[in-house]
Scaffold this motif. Structure first.
Motif, PDB file in Angstrom:
ATOM      1  N   ASN A 389      -4.452   7.250  17.602  1.00  0.00           N
ATOM      2  CA  ASN A 389      -5.494   8.122  17.052  1.00  0.00           C
ATOM      3  C   ASN A 389      -4.900   9.231  16.179  1.00  0.00           C
ATOM      4  O   ASN A 389      -5.178  10.413  16.359  1.00  0.00           O
ATOM      5  CB  ASN A 389      -6.335   8.732  18.179  1.00  0.00           C
ATOM      6  N   LYS A 390      -4.074   8.827  15.228  1.00  0.00           N
ATOM      7  CA  LYS A 390      -3.446   9.765  14.299  1.00  0.00           C
ATOM      8  C   LYS A 390      -3.922   9.489  12.881  1.00  0.00           C
ATOM      9  O   LYS A 390      -4.276   8.359  12.517  1.00  0.00           O
ATOM     10  CB  LYS A 390      -1.922   9.643  14.352  1.00  0.00           C
ATOM     11  N   VAL A 391      -3.919  10.538  12.064  1.00  0.00           N
ATOM     12  CA  VAL A 391      -4.339  10.442  10.668  1.00  0.00           C
ATOM     13  C   VAL A 391      -3.170  10.887   9.785  1.00  0.00           C
ATOM     14  O   VAL A 391      -2.640  11.984   9.953  1.00  0.00           O
ATOM     15  CB  VAL A 391      -5.569  11.324  10.391  1.00  0.00           C
ATOM     16  N   PHE A 392      -2.775  10.029   8.861  1.00  0.00           N
ATOM     17  CA  PHE A 392      -1.689  10.322   7.927  1.00  0.00           C
ATOM     18  C   PHE A 392      -2.256  10.387   6.516  1.00  0.00           C
ATOM     19  O   PHE A 392      -3.041   9.528   6.107  1.00  0.00           O
ATOM     20  CB  PHE A 392      -0.609   9.240   7.996  1.00  0.00           C
ATOM     21  N   THR A 393      -1.827  11.393   5.777  1.00  0.00           N
ATOM     22  CA  THR A 393      -2.286  11.568   4.403  1.00  0.00           C
ATOM     23  C   THR A 393      -1.081  11.550   3.470  1.00  0.00           C
ATOM     24  O   THR A 393      -0.114  12.280   3.693  1.00  0.00           O
ATOM     25  CB  THR A 393      -3.047  12.892   4.237  1.00  0.00           C
ATOM     26  N   PHE A 394      -1.146  10.707   2.441  1.00  0.00           N
ATOM     27  CA  PHE A 394      -0.076  10.589   1.460  1.00  0.00           C
ATOM     28  C   PHE A 394      -0.626  10.846   0.065  1.00  0.00           C
ATOM     29  O   PHE A 394      -1.777  10.549  -0.225  1.00  0.00           O
ATOM     30  CB  PHE A 394       0.534   9.177   1.467  1.00  0.00           C
ATOM     31  N   ASN A 395       0.247  11.358  -0.783  1.00  0.00           N
ATOM     32  CA  ASN A 395      -0.074  11.450  -2.199  1.00  0.00           C
ATOM     33  C   ASN A 395       0.302  10.140  -2.874  1.00  0.00           C
ATOM     34  O   ASN A 395       1.356   9.576  -2.596  1.00  0.00           O
ATOM     35  CB  ASN A 395       0.700  12.616  -2.834  1.00  0.00           C
ATOM     36  N   ILE A 396      -0.553   9.629  -3.756  1.00  0.00           N
ATOM     37  CA  ILE A 396      -0.299   8.363  -4.451  1.00  0.00           C
ATOM     38  C   ILE A 396       0.376   8.660  -5.784  1.00  0.00           C
ATOM     39  O   ILE A 396      -0.183   9.349  -6.634  1.00  0.00           O
ATOM     40  CB  ILE A 396      -1.606   7.585  -4.683  1.00  0.00           C
ATOM     41  N   LYS A 397       1.568   8.131  -5.960  1.00  0.00           N
ATOM     42  CA  LYS A 397       2.271   8.248  -7.233  1.00  0.00           C
ATOM     43  C   LYS A 397       2.113   6.993  -8.079  1.00  0.00           C
ATOM     44  O   LYS A 397       2.291   7.029  -9.289  1.00  0.00           O
ATOM     45  CB  LYS A 397       3.759   8.531  -6.983  1.00  0.00           C
ATOM     46  N   ASP A 398       1.802   5.870  -7.431  1.00  0.00           N
ATOM     47  CA  ASP A 398       1.617   4.599  -8.130  1.00  0.00           C
ATOM     48  C   ASP A 398       0.571   3.799  -7.357  1.00  0.00           C
ATOM     49  O   ASP A 398       0.780   3.461  -6.186  1.00  0.00           O
ATOM     50  CB  ASP A 398       2.945   3.837  -8.190  1.00  0.00           C
ATOM     51  N   ILE A 399      -0.548   3.484  -8.005  1.00  0.00           N
ATOM     52  CA  ILE A 399      -1.638   2.792  -7.314  1.00  0.00           C
ATOM     53  C   ILE A 399      -1.241   1.374  -6.925  1.00  0.00           C
ATOM     54  O   ILE A 399      -1.896   0.742  -6.085  1.00  0.00           O
ATOM     55  CB  ILE A 399      -2.909   2.779  -8.200  1.00  0.00           C
ATOM     56  N   HIS A 400      -0.166   0.865  -7.480  1.00  0.00           N
ATOM     57  CA  HIS A 400       0.293  -0.486  -7.150  1.00  0.00           C
ATOM     58  C   HIS A 400       1.276  -0.496  -5.983  1.00  0.00           C
ATOM     59  O   HIS A 400       1.863  -1.544  -5.690  1.00  0.00           O
ATOM     60  CB  HIS A 400       0.922  -1.138  -8.382  1.00  0.00           C
ATOM     61  N   SER A 401       1.436   0.630  -5.329  1.00  0.00           N
ATOM     62  CA  SER A 401       2.301   0.700  -4.152  1.00  0.00           C
ATOM     63  C   SER A 401       1.674  -0.088  -3.010  1.00  0.00           C
ATOM     64  O   SER A 401       0.467  -0.359  -2.990  1.00  0.00           O
ATOM     65  CB  SER A 401       2.516   2.153  -3.727  1.00  0.00           C
ATOM     66  N   VAL A 402       2.520  -0.428  -2.055  1.00  0.00           N
ATOM     67  CA  VAL A 402       2.096  -1.205  -0.888  1.00  0.00           C
ATOM     68  C   VAL A 402       2.279  -0.358   0.362  1.00  0.00           C
ATOM     69  O   VAL A 402       3.363   0.193   0.595  1.00  0.00           O
ATOM     70  CB  VAL A 402       2.910  -2.511  -0.769  1.00  0.00           C
ATOM     71  N   LEU A 403       1.218  -0.238   1.148  1.00  0.00           N
ATOM     72  CA  LEU A 403       1.269   0.495   2.413  1.00  0.00           C
ATOM     73  C   LEU A 403       1.831  -0.429   3.493  1.00  0.00           C
ATOM     74  O   LEU A 403       1.288  -1.511   3.736  1.00  0.00           O
ATOM     75  CB  LEU A 403      -0.134   0.973   2.793  1.00  0.00           C
ATOM     76  N   PHE A 460      -8.483   7.591  -6.155  1.00  0.00           N
ATOM     77  CA  PHE A 460      -7.530   7.710  -7.261  1.00  0.00           C
ATOM     78  C   PHE A 460      -8.272   7.771  -8.585  1.00  0.00           C
ATOM     79  O   PHE A 460      -9.449   7.426  -8.680  1.00  0.00           O
ATOM     80  CB  PHE A 460      -6.541   6.537  -7.250  1.00  0.00           C
ATOM     81  N   ASN A 461      -7.526   8.208  -9.597  1.00  0.00           N
ATOM     82  CA  ASN A 461      -8.043   8.281 -10.955  1.00  0.00           C
ATOM     83  C   ASN A 461      -7.573   7.050 -11.712  1.00  0.00           C
ATOM     84  O   ASN A 461      -6.371   6.805 -11.846  1.00  0.00           O
ATOM     85  CB  ASN A 461      -7.548   9.562 -11.640  1.00  0.00           C
ATOM     86  N   ALA A 462      -8.509   6.252 -12.228  1.00  0.00           N
ATOM     87  CA  ALA A 462      -8.170   4.977 -12.851  1.00  0.00           C
ATOM     88  C   ALA A 462      -7.354   5.167 -14.134  1.00  0.00           C
ATOM     89  O   ALA A 462      -6.473   4.351 -14.437  1.00  0.00           O
ATOM     90  CB  ALA A 462      -9.439   4.188 -13.147  1.00  0.00           C
ATOM     91  N   VAL A 463      -7.639   6.219 -14.889  1.00  0.00           N
ATOM     92  CA  VAL A 463      -6.903   6.448 -16.137  1.00  0.00           C
ATOM     93  C   VAL A 463      -5.450   6.788 -15.838  1.00  0.00           C
ATOM     94  O   VAL A 463      -4.517   6.242 -16.449  1.00  0.00           O
ATOM     95  CB  VAL A 463      -7.577   7.560 -16.961  1.00  0.00           C
ATOM     96  N   LYS A 464      -5.237   7.706 -14.889  1.00  0.00           N
ATOM     97  CA  LYS A 464      -3.868   8.048 -14.512  1.00  0.00           C
ATOM     98  C   LYS A 464      -3.135   6.829 -13.955  1.00  0.00           C
ATOM     99  O   LYS A 464      -1.952   6.611 -14.245  1.00  0.00           O
ATOM    100  CB  LYS A 464      -3.879   9.164 -13.455  1.00  0.00           C
ATOM    101  N   ALA A 465      -3.839   6.045 -13.155  1.00  0.00           N
ATOM    102  CA  ALA A 465      -3.218   4.851 -12.575  1.00  0.00           C
ATOM    103  C   ALA A 465      -2.813   3.865 -13.664  1.00  0.00           C
ATOM    104  O   ALA A 465      -1.745   3.248 -13.592  1.00  0.00           O
ATOM    105  CB  ALA A 465      -4.179   4.188 -11.592  1.00  0.00           C
ATOM    106  N   GLY A 466      -3.665   3.707 -14.689  1.00  0.00           N
ATOM    107  CA  GLY A 466      -3.331   2.802 -15.783  1.00  0.00           C
ATOM    108  C   GLY A 466      -2.141   3.271 -16.593  1.00  0.00           C
ATOM    109  O   GLY A 466      -1.257   2.483 -16.953  1.00  0.00           O
ATOM    110  N   LEU A 467      -2.083   4.578 -16.880  1.00  0.00           N
ATOM    111  CA  LEU A 467      -0.948   5.113 -17.625  1.00  0.00           C
ATOM    112  C   LEU A 467       0.340   5.019 -16.819  1.00  0.00           C
ATOM    113  O   LEU A 467       1.417   4.753 -17.377  1.00  0.00           O
ATOM    114  CB  LEU A 467      -1.229   6.566 -18.023  1.00  0.00           C
TER     115      LEU A 467
END
Length: 718
Positions: A389-403, A460-467
């Motif tokens: 019952n834990k919650v982890f929060t990460f910042n996304i640097k690349d939307i194509h990353s794998v969790l 996530f922001n699709a434009v940032k993810a695309g760039l």
């Protein structure tokens, strides 16, 4: 300081573990105590601890356990056999019959931590209301004769009356453990070049590469063959855990196939001397060697990373969720391009795990990884159906990353045992869905026992993810050196053969169009060719740019794209040529000059190079195919949008002006920004498309139709 072998404290050895036990007189005279005690411990330092790393040092940290539960974990002191912690912890204990179990481990990021020794401190032996200095001799139960060093503690035991509401909290994952996982900033290092390095080879040159280490974080640059002034142009990101900064150790090596690499020098970056939110250019003189390294170092504030209980998480708060949605809205697409999005992972529970202990139970904990970001839960002891019952929060640097979510079994005096793993691409996640994932093997190719329940939200922001897709992918920390595998080599060869056979079959198909094997098809092709040739105008060429992906089902452009990309990839990389040339040179030496082991290592290097080259070629061929197959719809749509934009630009701007602008940009890029890191946007794009091997690894397994253990029988932690 008093060693715990004399006076009121008597040391005895039981099964090779150092135990601080009570003397007879004290155990008889000690009166019964109250219902609750406060135990104040100062973990001072360690002396002459065991060596566990190849560098002749260790990265030690200490765990305290009472009644099988972890109550404290110290910070990690890197590269030190005589660490100084000076950490204080206050524990509430209900009984003195359970001793304090102290264990020391060597931290290895990405691998299982190495055991460095353990000791017991019997709480019944401690005098009340008196501070005692205690030295614990560390031992290994399996090798009791080994001297593993010692720990120095300061211990105070005090009876505590009244409120005991915090007793339960003291037995949970400590705040120190939780905070030790959270980084406070990002250190971005660009390795630009080297100047005047020391020649290490007989030809008067070197084949230099650099290694970076900051605590447990390690990177290795590419090898530049035959040069004393290498141009690396690579970027690495480190997590900054200490508020006051830290040190980045850099070593430079000369690559030698068939023998040990030659040391060329070292240097250190003191981050405490650098201001934040500013890029610093550093010219570092190599110690114990010759030459200079040129770096760009930037310190930025911490990204959104946190650990919390299930009852406290930001996305469940409508106000906070709205703020996050606003932060990643399309209106803010060009604000802070590196901040692509945020992912929240709720690790609920697991069921039916593998029994890793002789008791038929396990002590599972869960590790959550996103690229190089790594957080973990507490350990649930003696349970095959744990609830975290834990919650982890990460910042996304690349939307194509794998969790990646991995479950381990914590062992008392050994490295943690692997229990299962799942890999989930961020783009495959359904927001807010609580889902059961069947655990897989370590290679993610087959099932293992157990399921894990997760709930994941991705914003996530699709434009940032695309760039971000058109920039180099983030490198992973240094992992295990690749090994020669007959099965892997054969698999990579077959993958390359399938790609080549597809190109050959496509060529045969095109050739058959000219031989009238199928009259109906050839009539259509002939009419199409004549029409295209007759009406060939600029607008036709312009519109043709948008044509390939608009009819992806035909895959008409795939063979052509595959041919050119594979042709580029089949040209050996410099490091591959270097390794192949050097290894073959070693093989051709007379047996009198080179020993058998050197030749064996050279053969191994050649096999590894061929194995990796085949994997790279096959992967890019499969990625091109998977782009046209819509394996990742986001990437296929991104390609369509890019071609559409190119079509509009070519329609309004003459082609010669576009070529002129492109050429001027290429020729003046180094003048405008001497330290820019070059990249190939096409290869960066393809690196985000999964290969066939990765598609299999990311595919979810079907769950066992049998009812879960929780439905058949109530969970029994004992």
């Amino acid at each position: 300081m008093r060693r715990a072998t004399s006076g009121p404290l008597a040391l005895c050895l039981t099964h090779g573990i150092s135990i601080v036990g009570p003397s007879n007189a004290e155990s008889l005279s000690q009166p019964p105590g109250p219902a609750m005690y406060q135990l104040d411990i100062v973990l001072k330092k360690g002396k002459s601890l065991a060596i566990r790393d190849r560098t002749g040092t260790s990265d030690p940290y200490v765990k305290f356990k009472i009644a099988g539960k972890e109550v404290f974990r110290s910070k990690t002191i890197h590269k030190n056999l005589n660490p100084v912690w000076d950490e204080r912890v206050t524990l509430l204990v209900e009984t003195l019959r359970d001793p304090l179990y102290v264990k020391v481990f060597d931290y290895d990021f990405g691998f299982q931590d190495d055991f460095m020794g353990s000791a017991y401190l019997h709480l019944e032996s401690l005098e009340h209301q008196r501070t005692l200095d205690v030295t614990l001799d560390l031992k290994d139960p399996q090798y009791p004769e080994q001297n593993l060093g010692s720990l120095e503690l300061s211990v105070t035991l005090s009876p505590k009356e009244g409120d005991t509401k915090d007793a339960h909290q003291s037995m949970r994952l400590s705040d120190v453990h939780r905070k030790a996982q959270l980084w406070r900033g990002i250190v971005s290092i660009s390795l630009i070049e080297g100047r005047g390095l020391q020649p290490m080879d007989a030809n008067g040159f070197s084949d230099p590469y650099a290694k970076f280490r900051m605590g447990h974080q390690k990177y290795k640059s590419k090898t530049i063959p035959k040069t004393l002034n290498p141009q690396w142009r690579e970027q690495f990101d480190f997590h900054l855990y200490e508020e006051q900064g830290g040190f980045v150790d850099i070593t430079v090596w000369d690559k030698d196939a068939g023998k040990k690499d030659d040391f060329m020098g070292r240097c250190t970056v003191d981050l405490s001397l650098l201001s934040k939110e500013h890029t610093h250019k550093l010219d570092l003189q190599l110690e114990e060697g010759e030459g200079v390294l040129v770096l760009l170092v930037t310190l930025t504030a911490s990204a959104a990373v946190s650990i919390s209980d299930l009852s406290i998480n930001m996305l469940d708060d409508p106000h906070e969720r709205h703020q996050i949605m606003q932060r990643y809205s399309l209106w803010r697409s060009f604000h802070n391009l590196k901040d692509v999005g945020v992912v929240q992972v709720k690790v609920i529970r697991a069921e039916g795990l593998m029994a890793a202990d002789v008791t038929g139970k396990s002590d599972p904990f869960c590790v959550v990884e996103l690229s190089n970001d790594r957080l973990q839960t507490h350990t649930v002891y003696k349970n095959l159906n744990p609830e975290w019952n834990k919650v982890f929060t990460f910042n996304i640097k690349d939307i194509h990353s794998v969790l990646e979510v991995t479950v381990y079994d914590e062992d008392r005096d050994r490295s943690a045992d692997f229990l299962g793993k799942v890999a989930i691409p961020l783009l495959n996640i359904q927001n807010g869905e609580r889902k059961a994932y069947a655990l897989k093997s370590k290679e993610l190719t087959g099932p293992t026992k157990g399921v894990i329940f997760l709930e994941i939200d991705v914003i996530f922001n699709a434009v940032k993810a695309g760039l971000r897709t058109l920039t180099p992918i983030e490198q992973k920390y240094i992992e295990e050196e690749p090994k020669v595998s007959k099965q892997l080599l054969l698999r990579n060869f077959n993958r390359v053969r399938r790609c080549i056979m597809f190109l050959i079959n496509t060529g045969c198909y095109i050739n058959s169009c000219f031989e009238w094997d199928s009259p109906q098809r050839n009539k259509i092709n002939t009419c199409t060719f004549l029409s295209f040739h007759y009406y060939l105008k600029c607008i036709v060429l312009k519109d043709a740019c948008a044509q390939p992906l608009s009819s992806l089902s035909s895959l008409s452009l795939y063979p052509l794209v595959s041919f050119f990309v594979l042709l580029h990839l089949l040209l050996p990389h410099p490091r591959f040529l270097l390794c192949l040339h050097t290894s073959l040179s070693v093989l051709m030496q007379d047996s009198e000059k080179k020993g058998f082991m050197n030749k064996l290592y050279a053969i191994q290097d050649v096999c590894i190079s061929v194995q990796n080259a085949l994997d790279e070629v096959a992967s890019y061929g499969e990625r091109i195919k998977n782009t046209f197959n819509w394996t990742v719809p986001f990437l296929s749509w991104l390609a369509i949008v890019a071609l559409g934009v190119a079509t509009v630009i070519i329609y309004f701007i003459p082609l010669r002006f576009i070529v002129l602008i492109w050429g001027v940009n290429k020729f003046t890029k180094k003048l405008r920004d001497p330290y820019t890191i070059d990249n190939n946007e096409l290869l960066d794009y393809l690196s985000r498309v999964p290969s066939d091997v990765q598609v299999v690894q990311y595919r979810e397994l079907k769950l066992d139709p049998n009812p879960s253990p929780n439905k058949r029988k109530k969970n029994n932690p004992g």
